[in-house]
Write an enzyme that holds these catalytic residues in place. Structure first.
Site, PDB file in Angstrom:
ATOM      1  N   GLY A  52      -8.155  15.965  17.120  1.00 23.55           N
ATOM      2  CA  GLY A  52      -8.539  14.915  16.174  1.00 23.55           C
ATOM      3  C   GLY A  52      -7.376  14.559  15.257  1.00 23.55           C
ATOM      4  O   GLY A  52      -7.163  13.392  14.916  1.00 23.55           O
ATOM      5  N   GLU A  59       8.732   6.501   7.711  1.00 27.02           N
ATOM      6  CA  GLU A  59       9.012   7.196   6.454  1.00 27.02           C
ATOM      7  C   GLU A  59       8.221   8.497   6.312  1.00 27.02           C
ATOM      8  O   GLU A  59       8.678   9.446   5.673  1.00 27.02           O
ATOM      9  CB  GLU A  59       8.733   6.268   5.274  1.00 27.02           C
ATOM     10  N   PHE A  67       9.172   1.614   0.293  1.00 25.04           N
ATOM     11  CA  PHE A  67       8.735   2.176   1.572  1.00 25.04           C
ATOM     12  C   PHE A  67       8.456   3.667   1.467  1.00 25.04           C
ATOM     13  O   PHE A  67       7.767   4.243   2.314  1.00 25.04           O
ATOM     14  CB  PHE A  67       9.751   1.881   2.669  1.00 25.04           C
TER      15      PHE A  67
END
Lengths: 658, 658
Positions: free
Chosen positions: A172, A396, A421
């Protein structure tokens, strides 16, 4: 004979019955400890029982009594909530615990009952800083482990250590995009010593996992991501052992996709999607009986294991100061002679020059960037120290967690991108903070001064977020995170020096536009400090970063009309505000703060100090609306309420209010 | 005949020469406008020239003059920095611009020269809120567009609108994990009306893209993610047109992987990795000549296109208040009779009850969650309104951006996860804010009161982050984001009502433990408000969320020793602090704030107000160190410095200081 071969020698022919017996023994511990703690994920733990036995008793080359040996193979438990079974194995093996090697004690099986207690080293999820150095990083927020493994593998390669990194990932959990960022990164950098083991038990928390996360789907995906893929029954010791051998022999990163059973061996909970609920009383008794029955069915017979050790020992380096050469020398070294003469340079470029200098004096300095190194100027370091620069491309989350892994491997990583970012990786930064990772985060193009590109590239909440960590202790006498926000090239250069030296997480905010030098080349900067750039008796203005130049323009204008201002450069959080408060007391009792970000930054910092003192007023000017594109910084400043005229008007209003 | 068929009829046989001519015409605009703006990404724009022409002139069923029609096909430009060429096409087509339909004007080709100007609707990256409603969401932070497309597709399905969503994605951009989260989600939800078009020009910003992002790699990956995959030459009109036809005919989501050329048609910049640098003077003249030469080589001949329109019109609903039924009725409806009698309920459960009630009264209410709906209690909504609940699995970035897409489609999405895991999606929340997306974010298990699971599950910076957006205007007279932090079930219920009604982004913070009701069932709550729960003349304590109960325990203890306290419940940001300041002035002039998070929250909010007024002191108690696991909330509170005794001692100290 390579240590890999040595490893094969020490690994005896498969001990199926013994592995089953150990898996069941550890499973019982997991059931009892989660019962004792009243919470925890025993069913997930049981699904990786055999994987843990194969790794921790037969495959990994390490000494449980010496987790501080940097030459040991490592286990990254990305699926952090499965930790009870790892604790059980570690206690069974007499693993060493303690926040430092000096405080070392050996974990005992009885200690398992302290799981999740305030006084226990056995935190709810892997948390090395609380005293389990077997782990290199805190996990529990899912999808981050593979990036940690990548960072550890890079550090090992830099240090020429033959070391394997095993990362156990849930099915998962593999929905998290960061797993795929890490998968790309590990292939890019040919980190064949990383082995990812997916435990596919088919169950999430709220429901079954999607077919997109089925074992078959994960196999197809990892193959498409250019990994070697091996599929096994995750409860078949022979299959697991052979898969680990193949992974060891492969010259590519290998993914072992293991079909597992949530609650393995405990018929009374299997298939009941039993997640995070402890068993107790009768339920526990039944579960323990179930495991015994399973053991009989499988012919489990306890036996000794011959766990291979690392071939040698590598000690972590003691803390060391990083001292940079004189500013001029560093700028010349970086080919910035012209800028040096013109006394004008963007803080982001000064960062590049400082990073080269830091790399020159300290081999631990490494850098990662996310395809914007020609904007953050990390590419200056890349040109000079290419072997210590790691391109993470446009990902990132992985970049930050790779940095945390590099730090766990003894490096001092500087991770750079646009400040905006970095918001991509806030949870990763939070987890690095919990790991007490010694990483240095640098956000360029911060605030609104980049102008033309518009709000999608502007960081407005970064100061509030990073400042929030500046007043809490990381348990080692340091703030969870220090923030640096230099106004010019000289201060940016020295802030990098401070960041490289101070242990723990730091964030530096740089700006796009070039700006004149404000300090003599030999100016020194202190932790918790601030600098006074102008003196006056009518008003006190405090700012940081690029806006310090706005504050100075305002002060100069006000001087023309006879209003004399103190101007302070608040270049770091946490900050001792008393010099600013004292100056305010002697200049009308008020402070005007000027910022190019949303609230929660310098205004909040000084307001908290002033409201505590009770005798200084603080008026804050921050970005008061969502920005848009404009041609120049001044246009954007005006648009968001911190233009020169706005500040002038507010300053006159306050100065008049004396 | 379906509109899809209708579409095929209107699409004339391939117009290769005309498509080339238009691509070149638009390319010239892109060169000229980036020259005029002095920045922008013309080379990336040129790489999608043919894709844009095929979509905007031949494939999409829409009226450029009526972008407000919800029945139109939509284009999501995930690779936001390529926007100049889309602006060029939109201007050429006379597209309508304006922040509202009332302010509608038609974009002219001359307007293209205003790119990135402060007064221009043509922002540096797609930004619908600044006046280009052709776009549904702001892009520019990469990797988010496919999730927007997914949300738009879900909204269209709910409204039974036959509508196609096209998403143009860069190759380097596909490194972002969110792309793969979205790819899974779109398959899970069978959103076959989404077509992803990858522009593979092989160049990133700092360098070439990794082989992991080559066209071949992206094909393999998308196939492994169970998408239909079509590979084409991205500058071959026939191939593109046929690929779009196949995508339209497919009953699976389709990925078109287009090999493109960065700087297509401009020989003088091709291969020079020309990124974000404007051409000008001679460079521009040469580039324009290059394009003409390319046109001649390809036999480009201008011609008319017959752009198909949507079959009907769907107007956005006007703003409408969402009024919830009485609290008791809602709790009974949710089967919480017992809790109603015991007057004790966790705010996260009250959220579930409120969400059911909101779903009952307003069909626009939808919910998304990330595999923790049985912890956030979004699963209560799922049980009652399953058709409006969308499981995003363990992928928070995609979840938040899907919500933004649903909002763009006219829905009011509530997005829930652990507050800690929402940190995964901060950049996505930032982008949703820029889009002015009407999304409601709910973070459960906030702060440290969840105790046993430990810091990897605890949100400590969430209050500072969300508060940072509370004082900036979103350009529509609303804060960029409102924060709600209810202390009990009654207030949580009414906060959901406020969130559903107020236009714009909101965040609500809920807690794990059950807590007694503090308010009468019919209590009303206001935006910007706070509530006084105790009155006293010796001290004023302000808190929010679960810590309000701690503040009340403290006040009761202090009352025993004759110290009478005001206690305020500061349940929202932004907040009018004057009632708290006034109360403080009448109770010794000091406020004590108590929080279960890092700094930057309530302490900062009140300190900013107090330091402005100058006559009230504020002392803040926040989480002062990194937490760890413990059995009970009280143990953790004590560990991080906000235990009952810590607060009592501080309160006595301040009260004594009168």
């Amino acid at each position: 004979m390579t240590t890999a071969q040595a490893n094969r020698e020490t690994k005896t022919v498969s001990q199926t019955s013994a592995v089953h017996a150990k898996a069941i023994e550890l499973g019982k511990h997991a059931l009892r400890m989660t019962d004792a703690s009243g919470s925890g994920h025993q069913s997930t733990a049981l699904s990786i029982a055999h994987i843990v036995v194969e790794l921790m008793y037969r495959e990994m080359r390490y000494d449980p009594g010496n987790p501080w040996n940097g030459a040991s193979d490592r286990l990254v438990l990305s699926i952090g909530h499965a930790v009870p079974i790892v604790y059980a194995a570690y206690a069974d093996l007499g693993g060493a615990v303690g926040k430092t090697e000096a405080e070392k004690t050996l974990l005992k099986v009885e200690d398992l009952q302290t799981l999740r207690e305030l006084g226990s080293v056995l935190d709810g999820h892997p948390n090395p800083a609380e005293g389990v150095p077997f782990f290199d990083a805190a996990t529990g927020s899912l999808g981050q482990g593979l990036s940690v493994a990548a960072g550890l593998a890079l550090a090992a390669r830099l240090d020429k250590i033959d070391k394997r990194i095993f990362c156990v990932i849930g099915d998962g959990e593999s929905r998290e995009g960061q797993i795929w960022e890490a998968a790309d990164f590990i292939v890019d950098h040919k980190l064949s010593n990383v082995t990812a083991i997916f435990s596919c038990n088919g169950h999430g928390q709220a429901d079954s996992v999607s077919q997109q996360q089925s074992a078959d789907a994960i196999e197809k995906k990892m193959a498409a991501f250019n990994w070697d893929v091996i599929s096994v029954d995750g409860h078949d010791p022979v299959a697991l052992s052979e898969a680990l051998d193949r992974a060891n022999a492969s010259d590519k990163p290998t993914a072992i996709v293991a079909k597992t059973v949530k609650g393995w061996g405990v018929d009374s909970i299997i298939g009941k999607n039993f997640h995070g609920k402890p068993l107790s009383g009768e339920g526990l008794a039944t579960a323990l009986k179930d495991l015994d029955a399973t053991g009989e069915k499988l012919g489990a017979i306890p036996a000794q294991f011959n766990t291979p050790n690392a071939t040698h020992e590598v000690k972590a380096e003691a803390h060391k100061t990083v001292e940079l050469p004189p500013f001029e020398a560093a700028l010349k070294r970086a080919g910035l002679d012209k800028e040096l003469d013109q006394k004008k340079l963007a803080t982001r470029v000064a960062y590049g020059a400082a990073l080269i200098a830091a790399g020159d004096v300290d081999p631990r300095i490494v850098a990662v960037d996310g395809d914007v190194s020609n904007s953050t100027f990390a590419n200056m370091f890349q040109k000079e120290h290419g072997d210590r620069f790691f391109e993470c491309k446009i990902a990132e989350q992985n970049m930050i967690t790779v940095a945390a892994g590099l730090a766990a491997g003894g490096k001092i990583p500087f991770a750079s991108s646009f400040a905006k970012f970095l918001a991509r990786a806030v949870d990763q930064i939070d987890m690095a903070a919990i790991s007490r990772a010694n990483i240095k985060i640098v956000g360029s193009h911060s605030g609104v001064s980049l102008a033309a590109d518009g709000p999608s590239q502007m960081s407005l909440s970064d100061v509030a977020y990073f400042r929030s960590m500046s007043r809490a202790d990381n348990g080692r006498g340091e703030p969870v995170c220090r923030t640096f926000h230099p106004s010019d090239a000289v201060s940016a250069y020295r802030c990098v020096e401070l960041m490289a030296t101070v242990p723990g997480m730091c964030f530096m905010r740089t700006h796009r536009p070039a700006a004149p030098f404000l300090y003599p080349f030999d100016e020194r900067f202190e932790l918790d400090g601030c600098k006074q750039l102008r003196e006056g008796t009518n008003l006190t203005i405090a700012s940081s970063g690029y806006m310090v130049h706005m504050a100075l323009r305002v002060a100069d204008k006000l001087a023309e009309s006879g209003i004399a201002c103190n101007v302070f450069d608040a270049y770091t959080f946490p900050m001792d505000a008393s010099p600013i408060l004292d100056a305010a007391r002697k200049s009308g009792g008020a402070i005007l703060t000027v910022e190019d970000n949303f609230i929660g930054g310098l205004h909040a910092e000084l307001a908290e100090a002033a409201a505590m003192a009770g005798d200084v007023r603080v008026v804050g000017m921050t970005v008061n609306k969502l920005p848009k594109s404009a041609k120049t910084p001044d246009e954007v400043f005006g648009y968001v309420g911190v233009g020169l005229d706005d500040i002038l008007a507010k300053a006159r209003e306050i100065a008049g209010k004396k």
